[in-house]
Design a protein around this motif. Structure first.
Motif, short mmCIF file in Angstrom:
data_model
loop_
_atom_site.label_atom_id
_atom_site.label_comp_id
_atom_site.label_asym_id
_atom_site.label_seq_id
_atom_site.Cartn_x
_atom_site.Cartn_y
_atom_site.Cartn_z
N VAL A 195 -6.77 90.45 -55.50
CA VAL A 195 -5.76 89.59 -55.99
C VAL A 195 -5.18 90.51 -57.69
O VAL A 195 -6.63 89.73 -58.17
CB VAL A 195 -6.36 88.64 -56.11
CG1 VAL A 195 -5.39 87.52 -56.09
CG2 VAL A 195 -6.66 87.92 -54.73
N GLN A 196 -4.24 90.38 -57.99
CA GLN A 196 -3.76 90.12 -59.36
C GLN A 196 -3.11 89.51 -59.38
O GLN A 196 -1.66 89.34 -59.44
CB GLN A 196 -2.80 91.82 -59.25
CG GLN A 196 -2.40 91.98 -60.66
CD GLN A 196 -3.28 92.98 -61.86
OE1 GLN A 196 -3.73 93.52 -61.15
NE2 GLN A 196 -3.79 92.02 -62.88
N VAL A 197 -3.77 88.32 -60.39
CA VAL A 197 -2.87 87.12 -60.79
C VAL A 197 -1.72 87.78 -61.47
O VAL A 197 -2.28 87.91 -62.94
CB VAL A 197 -4.17 86.85 -61.29
CG1 VAL A 197 -2.89 84.61 -62.17
CG2 VAL A 197 -5.12 85.73 -60.38
N PRO A 198 -0.86 87.44 -61.81
CA PRO A 198 0.35 87.43 -62.67
C PRO A 198 -0.09 86.72 -64.39
O PRO A 198 -0.88 85.78 -64.27
CB PRO A 198 1.56 86.30 -62.50
CG PRO A 198 1.47 86.45 -61.11
CD PRO A 198 -0.02 86.24 -60.51
N GLY A 199 0.52 88.07 -65.48
CA GLY A 199 -0.51 87.39 -66.13
C GLY A 199 -1.81 88.24 -66.73
O GLY A 199 -2.27 88.16 -68.24
N ARG A 200 -2.81 88.53 -65.90
CA ARG A 200 -3.82 88.90 -65.55
C ARG A 200 -4.04 90.51 -66.35
O ARG A 200 -3.04 91.44 -65.40
CB ARG A 200 -4.78 88.65 -65.34
CG ARG A 200 -5.28 86.96 -64.94
CD ARG A 200 -6.23 86.93 -66.01
NE ARG A 200 -6.11 85.33 -65.73
CZ ARG A 200 -7.04 84.57 -66.10
NH1 ARG A 200 -8.43 84.96 -67.35
NH2 ARG A 200 -7.45 83.37 -66.50
#
Length: 414
Positions: A195-200
């Motif tokens: 998972v690529q969390v936005p802003g990370r």
């Protein structure tokens, strides 16, 4: 191949490393991530902060060193680690990086005590282990990709349904974007999500138990929202679990690895007791659904412990299974019983799980016991199984997060 002298050196230095094991592994992770920040895409930072990952690595290193001359003992541990590595896409090129920084950490922490002879011996031992792991994992990757419906790496899946199961658990039903049939899995195994969390800056990989029987079309996982630790007002909650609960919606896509895990329902005709605490219900539900869908019917006791109604996921489903399948009994423990909780419908026993209240539900014979849940719950179950004198070969368990000890898999060691 280690020389006899190197083998003796490794075994002789295990006690010294045990005194500094966690310090060495903490030093190792800090050094490795500073030099290779891309590896943060693989490791869970929460386990780094709590020290669980460091303790897990220390336990595996010490077990390997202590039994390096007994491969028959190390086999189960190697299998468990390899299974986890495959779910994280650990690759052969990662092993030299780990070896370099592990030896540097041993030298830095032990100082002058880390003689060239000791470092050479542990370098040879690590090289031997790396070769074993790469070989085992290579076969696992090959088998996962070449099975009908299998694939390499992480594959896009669509969230077909999102269902709230309790105040803290939400299910995601996942279907492959390419529409291909899915490979089967063993009830009790898990999926890895990237998972690529936005802003990370980095992606994160998490494992979630499959919570339904195989059907060839979809996978279902059921995720607990990880809240901030009690007493730590500035500590964040679980990054990925909260993102899945709050942001991911039906129709969104997630990257999914082939099912993995060495905790699964055994192929036998023995009676089965499934014990779960909290979100530990998820692999047990997969096992239960698979058991009632197959034949012949094995006696099944489904035991679940929850705080109360609001935290009790899949209650109606389990009640219905027990009502419609004579071979299934259920017993539910609520630790915080309220006036709205009706015995027999919401729960069967009040308080913590204990042998005196559990014994009347247990089947006779050579029963298999499967258990999963928080650390306190699993300790309580293990105490019950000890009192019942259940042998290790009929106990099966799953650990939340990195294993802190490899005692359960070093079977037969005296």
């Amino acid at each position: 191949m280690l020389t006899p002298e190197q083998l003796a050196t490794v075994k002789a230095t295990v006690p010294a490393l045990e005194l500094h094991g966690e310090t060495i592994t903490r030093h190792f992770y800090a050094s490795m991530f500073a030099a290779h920040p891309e590896l943060l895409n693989i490791f869970n930072p929460a386990n780094q902060k709590t020290g669980r990952q460091a303790r897990s690595l220390a336990a595996s290193i010490l077990a390997y060193g202590a039994y390096i001359d007994r491969p028959e003992v190390l086999g189960p541990m190697v299998g468990r680690i390899a299974t986890k590595h495959v779910s994280l896409e650990v690759l052969p090129e990662h092993y030299p990086i780990v070896g370099e920084h592990l030896l540097k950490a041993i030298a830095a922490v032990l100082g002058e005590a880390a003689t060239p002879e000791i470092l050479d011996a542990w370098a040879a031992a690590y090289g031997q282990l790396a070769d074993i792991m790469i070989g085992v994992e290579g076969q696992m990757y090959k088998g996962a990709a070449e099975q009908p419906g299998g694939w390499h790496g992480f594959k896009p899946f669509r969230v077909a349904r999102k269902v709230q199961e309790s105040s803290v658990i939400t299910s995601l039903v996942l279907e492959p974007v390419d529409g291909q049939p899915l490979p089967p899995f063993q009830p009790g195994q898990y999926l890895s999500l990237k998972v690529q969390v936005p802003g990370r800056d980095t992606s994160q990989i998490r494992q979630y138990s499959l919570s339904d029987a195989p059907n060839g079309q979809t996978y279902r996982i059921s995720v607990k929202r990880e809240l901030a630790p009690v007493g730590e007002p500035f500590a964040p909650g679980g990054l990925i679990s909260n993102y899945l609960h709050d942001e991911v919606q039906e129709g969104d896509e997630l990257l999914v690895h082939t099912p993995a895990g060495d905790f699964f329902l055994q192929d036998s005709d023995r009676p089965v007791v499934l014990l779960s605490g909290g979100v530990g219900i998820t692999p047990m539900l997969s096992m239960l659904n698979a058991l009632v869908a197959s034949g012949p019917a094995r006696p099944v006791v489904f035991v679940h412990a929850a705080l109360g109604q609001g935290y009790h996921a899949f209650r109606e489903h389990v009640n219905e299974v027990a009502r419609t399948h004579p071979n299934v009994r259920k017993v539910v423990y609520y630790t915080d019983v309220t006036a709205e909780d009706r015995p027999g419908e919401h729960h069967d026993e009040a308080g913590l799980i204990r042998l005196e209240t559990l014994r009347p539900y247990l089947p006779a014979g050579d029963t298999e016991y499967y258990y999963c849940g928080p650390e306190g719950f699993t300790r309580a179950v293990e105490g019950i199984l000890d009192r019942l004198e259940i042998p290790a070969e009929r106990r099966f368990t799953e650990t939340f997060g990195p294993s802190q000890s490899f005692a359960p898999v070093l079977l037969g060691v005296r």
